[in-house]
Motif scaffolding. Sequence first.
Motif, PDB file in Angstrom:
ATOM      1  N   VAL A  37     -38.996  92.135 -56.159  1.00  0.00           N
ATOM      2  CA  VAL A  37     -39.302  90.714 -55.975  1.00  0.00           C
ATOM      3  C   VAL A  37     -39.408  90.064 -57.348  1.00  0.00           C
ATOM      4  O   VAL A  37     -40.097  90.575 -58.239  1.00  0.00           O
ATOM      5  CB  VAL A  37     -40.609  90.513 -55.184  1.00  0.00           C
ATOM      6  N   VAL A  38     -38.705  88.941 -57.500  1.00  0.00           N
ATOM      7  CA  VAL A  38     -38.787  88.142 -58.725  1.00  0.00           C
ATOM      8  C   VAL A  38     -39.079  86.704 -58.330  1.00  0.00           C
ATOM      9  O   VAL A  38     -38.475  86.163 -57.402  1.00  0.00           O
ATOM     10  CB  VAL A  38     -37.465  88.202 -59.523  1.00  0.00           C
ATOM     11  N   TRP A  39     -40.036  86.103 -59.035  1.00  0.00           N
ATOM     12  CA  TRP A  39     -40.311  84.664 -58.868  1.00  0.00           C
ATOM     13  C   TRP A  39     -40.458  84.088 -60.272  1.00  0.00           C
ATOM     14  O   TRP A  39     -41.348  84.480 -61.024  1.00  0.00           O
ATOM     15  CB  TRP A  39     -41.573  84.445 -58.046  1.00  0.00           C
ATOM     16  N   SER A  40     -39.570  83.174 -60.611  1.00  0.00           N
ATOM     17  CA  SER A  40     -39.575  82.604 -61.966  1.00  0.00           C
ATOM     18  C   SER A  40     -39.775  81.097 -61.921  1.00  0.00           C
ATOM     19  O   SER A  40     -39.141  80.388 -61.132  1.00  0.00           O
ATOM     20  CB  SER A  40     -38.261  82.915 -62.687  1.00  0.00           C
ATOM     21  N   GLY A  41     -40.669  80.652 -62.794  1.00  0.00           N
ATOM     22  CA  GLY A  41     -40.851  79.229 -63.014  1.00  0.00           C
ATOM     23  C   GLY A  41     -41.035  78.959 -64.497  1.00  0.00           C
ATOM     24  O   GLY A  41     -41.824  78.094 -64.894  1.00  0.00           O
ATOM     25  N   LEU A  42     -40.285  79.681 -65.317  1.00  0.00           N
ATOM     26  CA  LEU A  42     -40.447  79.553 -66.764  1.00  0.00           C
ATOM     27  C   LEU A  42     -39.894  78.236 -67.291  1.00  0.00           C
ATOM     28  O   LEU A  42     -40.220  77.829 -68.408  1.00  0.00           O
ATOM     29  CB  LEU A  42     -39.763  80.726 -67.470  1.00  0.00           C
ATOM     30  N   ARG A  43     -39.038  77.587 -66.509  1.00  0.00           N
ATOM     31  CA  ARG A  43     -38.508  76.285 -66.931  1.00  0.00           C
ATOM     32  C   ARG A  43     -38.975  75.164 -66.014  1.00  0.00           C
ATOM     33  O   ARG A  43     -38.384  74.077 -66.010  1.00  0.00           O
ATOM     34  CB  ARG A  43     -36.975  76.328 -66.946  1.00  0.00           C
ATOM     35  N   SER A  44     -39.996  75.433 -65.224  1.00  0.00           N
ATOM     36  CA  SER A  44     -40.499  74.426 -64.302  1.00  0.00           C
ATOM     37  C   SER A  44     -40.986  73.201 -65.073  1.00  0.00           C
ATOM     38  O   SER A  44     -41.689  73.315 -66.081  1.00  0.00           O
ATOM     39  CB  SER A  44     -41.657  75.001 -63.467  1.00  0.00           C
ATOM     40  N   GLN A  45     -40.589  72.030 -64.598  1.00  0.00           N
ATOM     41  CA  GLN A  45     -40.899  70.793 -65.326  1.00  0.00           C
ATOM     42  C   GLN A  45     -42.266  70.219 -64.971  1.00  0.00           C
ATOM     43  O   GLN A  45     -42.781  69.369 -65.691  1.00  0.00           O
ATOM     44  CB  GLN A  45     -39.814  69.753 -65.036  1.00  0.00           C
ATOM     45  N   HIS A  46     -42.836  70.650 -63.839  1.00  0.00           N
ATOM     46  CA  HIS A  46     -44.063  70.012 -63.367  1.00  0.00           C
ATOM     47  C   HIS A  46     -45.222  70.996 -63.211  1.00  0.00           C
ATOM     48  O   HIS A  46     -46.205  70.694 -62.543  1.00  0.00           O
ATOM     49  CB  HIS A  46     -43.800  69.313 -62.025  1.00  0.00           C
ATOM     50  N   ALA A  47     -45.116  72.168 -63.798  1.00  0.00           N
ATOM     51  CA  ALA A  47     -46.198  73.152 -63.715  1.00  0.00           C
ATOM     52  C   ALA A  47     -46.137  74.047 -64.945  1.00  0.00           C
ATOM     53  O   ALA A  47     -45.151  74.065 -65.679  1.00  0.00           O
ATOM     54  CB  ALA A  47     -46.058  73.986 -62.435  1.00  0.00           C
ATOM     55  N   LYS A  48     -47.220  74.796 -65.154  1.00  0.00           N
ATOM     56  CA  LYS A  48     -47.237  75.721 -66.273  1.00  0.00           C
ATOM     57  C   LYS A  48     -46.250  76.855 -66.017  1.00  0.00           C
ATOM     58  O   LYS A  48     -46.077  77.298 -64.883  1.00  0.00           O
ATOM     59  CB  LYS A  48     -48.648  76.267 -66.467  1.00  0.00           C
ATOM     60  N   PRO A  49     -45.588  77.347 -67.052  1.00  0.00           N
ATOM     61  CA  PRO A  49     -44.575  78.399 -66.863  1.00  0.00           C
ATOM     62  C   PRO A  49     -45.192  79.687 -66.315  1.00  0.00           C
ATOM     63  O   PRO A  49     -46.322  80.053 -66.651  1.00  0.00           O
ATOM     64  CB  PRO A  49     -44.009  78.604 -68.265  1.00  0.00           C
ATOM     65  N   PHE A  50     -44.415  80.370 -65.468  1.00  0.00           N
ATOM     66  CA  PHE A  50     -44.886  81.626 -64.885  1.00  0.00           C
ATOM     67  C   PHE A  50     -43.690  82.515 -64.581  1.00  0.00           C
ATOM     68  O   PHE A  50     -42.542  82.063 -64.484  1.00  0.00           O
ATOM     69  CB  PHE A  50     -45.683  81.368 -63.599  1.00  0.00           C
ATOM     70  N   PHE A  51     -43.985  83.816 -64.404  1.00  0.00           N
ATOM     71  CA  PHE A  51     -42.950  84.771 -64.008  1.00  0.00           C
ATOM     72  C   PHE A  51     -43.636  85.937 -63.323  1.00  0.00           C
ATOM     73  O   PHE A  51     -44.658  86.445 -63.812  1.00  0.00           O
ATOM     74  CB  PHE A  51     -42.165  85.279 -65.219  1.00  0.00           C
ATOM     75  N   HIS A  52     -43.054  86.364 -62.196  1.00  0.00           N
ATOM     76  CA  HIS A  52     -43.610  87.499 -61.468  1.00  0.00           C
ATOM     77  C   HIS A  52     -42.504  88.509 -61.168  1.00  0.00           C
ATOM     78  O   HIS A  52     -41.381  88.146 -60.793  1.00  0.00           O
ATOM     79  CB  HIS A  52     -44.234  87.058 -60.144  1.00  0.00           C
ATOM     80  N   LEU A  53     -42.839  89.769 -61.328  1.00  0.00           N
ATOM     81  CA  LEU A  53     -41.965  90.876 -60.931  1.00  0.00           C
ATOM     82  C   LEU A  53     -42.808  91.923 -60.223  1.00  0.00           C
ATOM     83  O   LEU A  53     -43.875  92.301 -60.716  1.00  0.00           O
ATOM     84  CB  LEU A  53     -41.298  91.516 -62.154  1.00  0.00           C
ATOM     85  N   SER A  54     -42.326  92.368 -59.049  1.00  0.00           N
ATOM     86  CA  SER A  54     -42.995  93.476 -58.369  1.00  0.00           C
ATOM     87  C   SER A  54     -41.946  94.381 -57.756  1.00  0.00           C
ATOM     88  O   SER A  54     -40.896  93.920 -57.296  1.00  0.00           O
ATOM     89  CB  SER A  54     -43.970  92.974 -57.292  1.00  0.00           C
ATOM     90  N   VAL A  55     -42.215  95.682 -57.769  1.00  0.00           N
ATOM     91  CA  VAL A  55     -41.291  96.693 -57.246  1.00  0.00           C
ATOM     92  C   VAL A  55     -42.074  97.602 -56.314  1.00  0.00           C
ATOM     93  O   VAL A  55     -43.171  98.075 -56.654  1.00  0.00           O
ATOM     94  CB  VAL A  55     -40.649  97.505 -58.386  1.00  0.00           C
ATOM     95  N   ALA A  56     -41.502  97.820 -55.121  1.00  0.00           N
ATOM     96  CA  ALA A  56     -42.172  98.665 -54.131  1.00  0.00           C
ATOM     97  C   ALA A  56     -41.182  99.672 -53.567  1.00  0.00           C
ATOM     98  O   ALA A  56     -39.965  99.450 -53.581  1.00  0.00           O
ATOM     99  CB  ALA A  56     -42.757  97.807 -53.010  1.00  0.00           C
ATOM    100  N   ARG A  57     -41.734 100.781 -53.071  1.00  0.00           N
ATOM    101  CA  ARG A  57     -40.910 101.800 -52.403  1.00  0.00           C
ATOM    102  C   ARG A  57     -41.700 102.371 -51.228  1.00  0.00           C
ATOM    103  O   ARG A  57     -42.886 102.672 -51.360  1.00  0.00           O
ATOM    104  CB  ARG A  57     -40.516 102.909 -53.372  1.00  0.00           C
ATOM    105  N   ASP A  58     -41.014 102.493 -50.100  1.00  0.00           N
ATOM    106  CA  ASP A  58     -41.602 103.121 -48.915  1.00  0.00           C
ATOM    107  C   ASP A  58     -42.942 102.514 -48.526  1.00  0.00           C
ATOM    108  O   ASP A  58     -43.913 103.216 -48.216  1.00  0.00           O
ATOM    109  CB  ASP A  58     -41.768 104.631 -49.129  1.00  0.00           C
ATOM    110  N   GLY A  59     -42.992 101.191 -48.569  1.00  0.00           N
ATOM    111  CA  GLY A  59     -44.176 100.499 -48.078  1.00  0.00           C
ATOM    112  C   GLY A  59     -45.303 100.351 -49.059  1.00  0.00           C
ATOM    113  O   GLY A  59     -46.358  99.803 -48.709  1.00  0.00           O
TER     114      GLY A  59
END
Length: 656
Positions: free
Chosen positions: A537-559
């Motif tokens: 899972v990736v969620w990026s808002g590093l270039r978001s114009q109306h909020a503070k920059p953020f970035f998320h990465l998560s990796v899962a296996r077998d639940g």
Amino acid sequence: MTDSTAFDWRTFLLRWSEEWADSLPDDEVRGEADEAARRTRRLGFPPASAERIAAMEERLGRRMPPSYREFLEVSDGWRHAGGFVTLLAGTGDARWHTNESGLADEFEEYLDEDSSPEERRAADLWRRALQLDVESDVTYVLMDPEDVDEDGEWAVYTWASWRAEPPERHANFREFMRAMHREFHRLRAHRSDGEPVFANDTTRRLDALMEEARLEALRGGWERAAKDLDEAKGYGRARSAGLGDQIRRLLGRTYMVYFDGLVTDPRYAPELLPLLVAEHAAHSYRDDSTLVFQLRGADDDLVSLAYATLGQVRDGTYRYTAAGPFGEAVERARELTRWGDTDGAWRTLMAALPLWEPLGPDHLAPLGWVADPALGPLLTPERGRELLSTPRGGQAGETPRPTAGLDPDDLAWLADPDPGNNPTSYRFVLVEGAEPQELPARLTDGNADEADADTDTDTDEIAHSTVLNEPMTFWEARRRSAHSRREFSSYDDRALMAVGRAGTGWSFAFDGDPAPFDRLRFVSPAASASAGTRTVVVWSGLRSQHAKPFFHLSVARDGAERYAFTYTDGEIQQSGEIPQALAPSRFFGDLDDAAEAERPLLEAVSEEFGASLPRHALMKGRLHTFTTRSWTRPPKDGEGYLVIRMHPPGTRPAEG
């Protein structure tokens, strides 16, 4: 620069005269001058002597441009220059216009302080130009002594108020006369019943040119074919516009592309009609009754087919079909596009193109697919040129080099500067070893909830538990979703996501317009979607114009989530054993702008997992969509929230 090749005025004018005389109906009422011209087969006059030309130039105070002088040396004036100038001036009638018409004043009314020098000079044409029309249908022919090329040629301008267009420029008098000869041919090309057939050496030469252009186009020589067809079109030859429009449409041009003479032919209508109605549908301001104007000569059945096709195009249900191996390739390509592989779909079509079967001799290329909502987005000008350059329809020729693919083989394109379409905030889920149609069951409520509790849930059962929406653009899907939605919650974040294949061995779900990121309530879907496989899972808002920059990465296996990190507010929160290649400290060091980390991060994710996202399909294509479970947790005790429920008109909520 004017073409220095000597122009044979005598042969040109003689041919024009004879064509004009032969085109006249025997029972047509003519004036004395026209009847004399018909009998003698001459539209011109005796040559002007050197003395008459010199006297004219002395009277006007200027030496005449070369091509006009050469014309006068052969004919001192001309009758029927085109369709609207009855008499063209010779040495005795040419005169300075000196705003006799008052049109300079009218044109100057449209000037203002921002008008350019060119616009002011154009308006002043009526004061300085030499007038050559003597008798006309309110049509002016003016030679401009200030619009002169290096050979001393004066540009010629024609203008008629009923055309509602600016004056038309011709490079010199010779080009003006050639244009009038073409106009004469265009007006004679469509004959009424009882009129003599308009056939002569010029028409026979052009028809032979069209036939060779048709074959050359099928051999892949579209540039030469287009040039020759344009020449024939200038003379109004039947079929020339319809043939040339097929080339123009595959180059991405739509203005004034009507497939005239072919679209109403039942043989070609299945290929050409969808393009015509699709262009009509693309302009919502057009009244549907105007479609009939473009179908002049069509029978009732074809008109009915046009309106039925228009309905299919508008509701996105039109499907292009073709015969033979190419038709089979069309179906394979459509299947590839629905999962985002537009490059593969294009290669599939091009591989089968040499086996394509035209519907008739005037069918130059497969075209109806351009109106197909799934296949149409494949077309680019470069691809259109590739298709046109490929030999087909039983003709042999040199196969062109394939055009480059449109999709980068990575994720880093998401960090490209926004050209008005690329998302600046986005989120996506990558699922390994799963088909795209399996993702709704993994990311929505229902069977996926069971998978959360029991990681041994059979993945085949998960795969078929939820139905995807029909393929559409992301913005169409968002608009339809918003229109049908009846409940809005301040705590709920159900993402509308497009699905497809993300390279070898991966599928994706992508949201290019996510809700604001709420770090305190965010719940990654990685674990719940990873039953029996691996999920990113990736969620990026590093270039978001109306909020503070953020970035998320998560990796899962077998639940179970294996590792994750979130960057926000200049801080990093992380969990699990993150591979060194993805360690957030590598990317969020001493950066002045957090957006600088976006591309390296995406490159690292691509390299780590071997996944990519199809840019062309996501930005311009049509993909299946579905709505996920919420990406935020429910409110805790004491946390406030708002729910708005909307009821369809005419209904009332239940009491109590």
